[in-house]
Motif scaffolding. Structure first.
Motif, PDB file in Angstrom:
ATOM      1  N   MET A  69       0.826  -1.197   0.000  1.00 17.01           N
ATOM      2  CA  MET A  69       0.000   0.000   0.000  1.00 17.01           C
ATOM      3  C   MET A  69       0.865   1.254   0.000  1.00 17.01           C
ATOM      4  SD  MET A  69      -3.103  -0.930   2.679  1.00 17.01           S
ATOM      5  CE  MET A  69      -3.979   0.607   2.298  1.00 17.01           C
ATOM      6  N   GLN A  70       0.254   2.364  -0.344  1.00 20.28           N
ATOM      7  CA  GLN A  70       0.940   3.652  -0.328  1.00 20.28           C
ATOM      8  C   GLN A  70       0.344   4.505   0.779  1.00 20.28           C
ATOM      9  OE1 GLN A  70       1.251   5.381  -4.160  1.00 20.28           O
ATOM     10  NE2 GLN A  70       2.365   7.204  -3.498  1.00 20.28           N
ATOM     11  N   LEU A  71       1.207   5.070   1.611  1.00 18.63           N
ATOM     12  CA  LEU A  71       0.715   5.878   2.724  1.00 18.63           C
ATOM     13  C   LEU A  71       1.701   6.977   3.069  1.00 18.63           C
ATOM     14  CD1 LEU A  71       1.307   4.266   6.200  1.00 18.63           C
ATOM     15  CD2 LEU A  71       2.128   3.154   4.127  1.00 18.63           C
ATOM     16  N   GLY A  72       1.204   7.948   3.849  1.00 20.31           N
ATOM     17  CA  GLY A  72       2.048   9.008   4.362  1.00 20.31           C
ATOM     18  C   GLY A  72       2.292   8.809   5.842  1.00 20.31           C
ATOM     19  N   MET A  73       3.532   9.021   6.260  1.00 20.63           N
ATOM     20  CA  MET A  73       3.896   8.926   7.673  1.00 20.63           C
ATOM     21  C   MET A  73       4.219  10.325   8.174  1.00 20.63           C
ATOM     22  SD  MET A  73       4.387   6.986  10.390  1.00 20.63           S
ATOM     23  CE  MET A  73       4.540   5.301   9.773  1.00 20.63           C
ATOM     24  N   ILE A  74       3.454  10.798   9.136  1.00 20.62           N
ATOM     25  CA  ILE A  74       3.649  12.132   9.701  1.00 20.62           C
ATOM     26  C   ILE A  74       4.320  11.989  11.059  1.00 20.62           C
ATOM     27  CG2 ILE A  74       2.514  14.239  10.478  1.00 20.62           C
ATOM     28  CD1 ILE A  74       0.218  13.517   8.547  1.00 20.62           C
ATOM     29  N   GLY A  75       5.549  12.458  11.168  1.00 15.51           N
ATOM     30  CA  GLY A  75       6.347  12.288  12.383  1.00 15.51           C
ATOM     31  C   GLY A  75       7.394  11.216  12.156  1.00 15.51           C
ATOM     32  N   LEU A  76       8.640  11.621  12.030  1.00 19.27           N
ATOM     33  CA  LEU A  76       9.725  10.686  11.729  1.00 19.27           C
ATOM     34  C   LEU A  76      10.741  10.651  12.864  1.00 19.27           C
ATOM     35  CD1 LEU A  76      10.215  11.607   7.958  1.00 19.27           C
ATOM     36  CD2 LEU A  76       8.974   9.636   8.900  1.00 19.27           C
ATOM     37  N   GLY A  77      10.226  10.639  14.099  1.00 17.71           N
ATOM     38  CA  GLY A  77      11.091  10.460  15.256  1.00 17.71           C
ATOM     39  C   GLY A  77      11.480   9.001  15.391  1.00 17.71           C
ATOM     40  N   LYS A  78      11.861   8.579  16.599  1.00 18.98           N
ATOM     41  CA  LYS A  78      12.321   7.202  16.785  1.00 18.98           C
ATOM     42  C   LYS A  78      11.272   6.181  16.365  1.00 18.98           C
ATOM     43  CE  LYS A  78      13.467   7.920  21.081  1.00 18.98           C
ATOM     44  NZ  LYS A  78      13.917   7.683  22.487  1.00 18.98           N
ATOM     45  N   MET A  79      10.040   6.374  16.797  1.00 24.44           N
ATOM     46  CA  MET A  79       8.980   5.434  16.463  1.00 24.44           C
ATOM     47  C   MET A  79       8.558   5.565  15.006  1.00 24.44           C
ATOM     48  SD  MET A  79       7.881   3.358  18.963  1.00 24.44           S
ATOM     49  CE  MET A  79       6.110   3.080  18.808  1.00 24.44           C
ATOM     50  N   GLY A  80       8.261   6.783  14.565  1.00 26.80           N
ATOM     51  CA  GLY A  80       7.770   6.980  13.210  1.00 26.80           C
ATOM     52  C   GLY A  80       8.767   6.536  12.152  1.00 26.80           C
ATOM     53  N   ALA A  81      10.032   6.855  12.352  1.00 23.56           N
ATOM     54  CA  ALA A  81      11.061   6.484  11.375  1.00 23.56           C
ATOM     55  C   ALA A  81      11.213   4.976  11.291  1.00 23.56           C
ATOM     56  CB  ALA A  81      12.395   7.137  11.757  1.00 23.56           C
ATOM     57  N   ASN A  82      11.205   4.312  12.447  1.00 24.95           N
ATOM     58  CA  ASN A  82      11.337   2.849  12.445  1.00 24.95           C
ATOM     59  C   ASN A  82      10.130   2.171  11.828  1.00 24.95           C
ATOM     60  OD1 ASN A  82      13.874   2.861  13.578  1.00 24.95           O
ATOM     61  ND2 ASN A  82      13.201   2.334  15.641  1.00 24.95           N
ATOM     62  N   MET A  83       8.934   2.708  12.095  1.00 25.02           N
ATOM     63  CA  MET A  83       7.731   2.125  11.502  1.00 25.02           C
ATOM     64  C   MET A  83       7.732   2.314   9.992  1.00 25.02           C
ATOM     65  SD  MET A  83       4.926   3.164  14.411  1.00 25.02           S
ATOM     66  CE  MET A  83       3.665   1.978  13.975  1.00 25.02           C
ATOM     67  N   ALA A  84       8.176   3.490   9.542  1.00 23.21           N
ATOM     68  CA  ALA A  84       8.274   3.741   8.103  1.00 23.21           C
ATOM     69  C   ALA A  84       9.249   2.766   7.454  1.00 23.21           C
ATOM     70  CB  ALA A  84       8.713   5.185   7.856  1.00 23.21           C
ATOM     71  N   GLN A  85      10.369   2.534   8.128  1.00 24.62           N
ATOM     72  CA  GLN A  85      11.362   1.608   7.581  1.00 24.62           C
ATOM     73  C   GLN A  85      10.827   0.186   7.518  1.00 24.62           C
ATOM     74  OE1 GLN A  85      15.251   1.769   9.418  1.00 24.62           O
ATOM     75  NE2 GLN A  85      15.925  -0.119   8.410  1.00 24.62           N
ATOM     76  N   ARG A  86      10.103  -0.242   8.564  1.00 25.15           N
ATOM     77  CA  ARG A  86       9.546  -1.599   8.553  1.00 25.15           C
ATOM     78  C   ARG A  86       8.527  -1.744   7.416  1.00 25.15           C
ATOM     79  NH1 ARG A  86       9.448  -6.086  12.017  1.00 25.15           N
ATOM     80  NH2 ARG A  86       7.536  -7.332  11.864  1.00 25.15           N
ATOM     81  N   LEU A  87       7.747  -0.697   7.179  1.00 25.22           N
ATOM     82  CA  LEU A  87       6.782  -0.732   6.077  1.00 25.22           C
ATOM     83  C   LEU A  87       7.497  -0.781   4.733  1.00 25.22           C
ATOM     84  CD1 LEU A  87       4.222   1.856   7.481  1.00 25.22           C
ATOM     85  CD2 LEU A  87       3.739  -0.562   7.015  1.00 25.22           C
ATOM     86  N   LEU A  88       8.558  -0.006   4.589  1.00 26.88           N
ATOM     87  CA  LEU A  88       9.335  -0.045   3.349  1.00 26.88           C
ATOM     88  C   LEU A  88       9.940  -1.436   3.136  1.00 26.88           C
ATOM     89  CD1 LEU A  88      11.176   3.394   3.627  1.00 26.88           C
ATOM     90  CD2 LEU A  88       9.518   2.766   1.856  1.00 26.88           C
ATOM     91  N   ASN A  89      10.464  -2.006   4.218  1.00 31.98           N
ATOM     92  CA  ASN A  89      11.039  -3.349   4.125  1.00 31.98           C
ATOM     93  C   ASN A  89       9.993  -4.377   3.705  1.00 31.98           C
ATOM     94  OD1 ASN A  89      13.407  -2.203   5.034  1.00 31.98           O
ATOM     95  ND2 ASN A  89      13.265  -3.013   7.108  1.00 31.98           N
ATOM     96  N   GLY A  90       8.723  -4.089   4.056  1.00 29.14           N
ATOM     97  CA  GLY A  90       7.637  -4.998   3.720  1.00 29.14           C
ATOM     98  C   GLY A  90       7.017  -4.745   2.364  1.00 29.14           C
ATOM     99  N   GLY A  91       7.593  -3.822   1.598  1.00 35.32           N
ATOM    100  CA  GLY A  91       7.127  -3.597   0.235  1.00 35.32           C
ATOM    101  C   GLY A  91       6.131  -2.481   0.053  1.00 35.32           C
ATOM    102  N   HIS A  92       5.829  -1.732   1.098  1.00 39.47           N
ATOM    103  CA  HIS A  92       4.906  -0.604   0.984  1.00 39.47           C
ATOM    104  C   HIS A  92       5.649   0.634   0.487  1.00 39.47           C
ATOM    105  CE1 HIS A  92       1.669  -2.724   3.165  1.00 39.47           C
ATOM    106  NE2 HIS A  92       2.655  -3.244   3.871  1.00 39.47           N
ATOM    107  N   GLN A  93       4.897   1.578  -0.036  1.00 38.65           N
ATOM    108  CA  GLN A  93       5.453   2.858  -0.462  1.00 38.65           C
ATOM    109  C   GLN A  93       5.120   3.902   0.606  1.00 38.65           C
ATOM    110  OE1 GLN A  93       3.384   2.416  -4.495  1.00 38.65           O
ATOM    111  NE2 GLN A  93       5.210   3.574  -5.049  1.00 38.65           N
ATOM    112  N   VAL A  94       6.155   4.491   1.177  1.00 39.14           N
ATOM    113  CA  VAL A  94       5.967   5.433   2.282  1.00 39.14           C
ATOM    114  C   VAL A  94       6.563   6.783   1.917  1.00 39.14           C
ATOM    115  CG1 VAL A  94       6.374   5.897   4.732  1.00 39.14           C
ATOM    116  CG2 VAL A  94       6.101   3.529   3.940  1.00 39.14           C
TER     117      VAL A  94
END
Length: 301
Positions: A1-26
């Protein structure tokens, strides 16, 4: 899926990376340009403003908020509602008070925007281990977001689930954190008792390691305690000052509102307050009262 992540602190950045690793577009937004640059370096996109982020996403849009609770979340929801269209979805993955989440859900409903509150646990370990997520919102809406939750969770059908309507996700996470307060306090008190029995010369790191296997008190928190005691057995350099982020207070408030007895969680919160008072007026007055009624000695400073 394609989504926007608002807030790229410790939690947001790691969640974005896990989603990218899983094939999502962030595509991410954060006021900090360096945080946006780091996301780009991991294969994600970035936007320099909320407006640019919304424009970068295809409709119907999905935006995940990972920002501090309270005013910042309120302001972000307000800003997004002026930009989003009917059918778009806001997921609040932060630690918002569930009462605030109920208000956000009502405002989103008025605009035809879907609102999902997701209580998220996992901390800095979530990138590798996955996140525990307690999701509140419309069942059909949550089902459309399943690929996101399945990627972030420890397993597709493990560690996450829709627990009820909007507000229920953050309410459940609030109580989860209240339980966490009680568990951590019990471990801290137990190890303190062991430490004070000095004639036995107990190795607290060893005891913690023994308890990790087969014991009825084994847990991930105990694993962390064992690691902390191994690295710093005497807690050198650590001030006896414990902060709280709000969820424990909210849990106690809810217990009182519901007339539910919750002495362990309540006292664990009180102990955190206690840790911050290094010049206790209450103790001074208590000592003075004992002197007044019984002539008991007062220890001078």
């Amino acid at each position: 899926m394609q989504l926007g992540m608002i807030g790229l602190g410790k939690m947001g950045a790691n969640m974005a990376q896990r989603l990218l690793n899983g094939g999502h577009q962030v595509t991410g937004f954060d006021p900090n340009a360096e945080a946006r640059k780091q996301l780009e370096g991991k294969g994600g996109g970035s936007a320099a403003s909320l407006d640019a982020l919304v424009q970068a996403l295809p409709a119907p849009r999905v935006l995940w908020l990972m920002v501090p609770s309270g005013k910042i979340t309120d302001d972000t929801v307000t800003a997004l509602l002026a930009l989003l269209d009917k059918g778009d979805t806001i997921i609040d993955g932060g630690n918002s008070n569930y009462k605030d989440s109920l208000g956000h859900a009502a405002r989103c409903e008025d605009k035809g925007v879907n609102y999902v509150d997701c209580g998220t646990s996992g901390g800095v370990w979530g990138l590798a281990e996955g996140y525990s997520m307690m999701v509140g919102g419309d069942e059909k809406v949550v089902d459309t977001l399943r690929p996101i939750f399945e990627t972030l969770a420890p397993g597709k059908d493990q560690g996450w689930g829709r627990v009820g309507p909007a507000g229920s996700g953050h309410f459940t996470k609030m109580v989860h954190n209240g339980i966490e307060y009680g568990l951590m306090q019990a471990y801290a008190e137990g190890f303190s008792i062991l430490k004070h029995k000095q004639e036995f010369g107990l190795d607290l790191a060893q005891v913690a390691e023994i308890w990790r296997y087969g014991s009825v008190v084994r847990s991930w928190l105990l694993d962390l305690a064992a690691d902390a005691l191994k690295k710093n057995p005497q807690m050198d350099g650590v001030a006896p000052y414990v902060v709280d982020s709000g969820e424990g207070r909210w849990t106690v408030d809810a217990a009182m509102e519901l007339s539910v007895s919750a002495p362990v969680i309540t006292l664990s919160l009180m102990e955190r307050y206690r840790s911050r008072d290094d010049d206790s007026f209450a103790d001074k007055l208590l000592s003075s009262l004992r002197n007044e009624f019984g002539g008991h000695a007062i220890k001078k400073e």
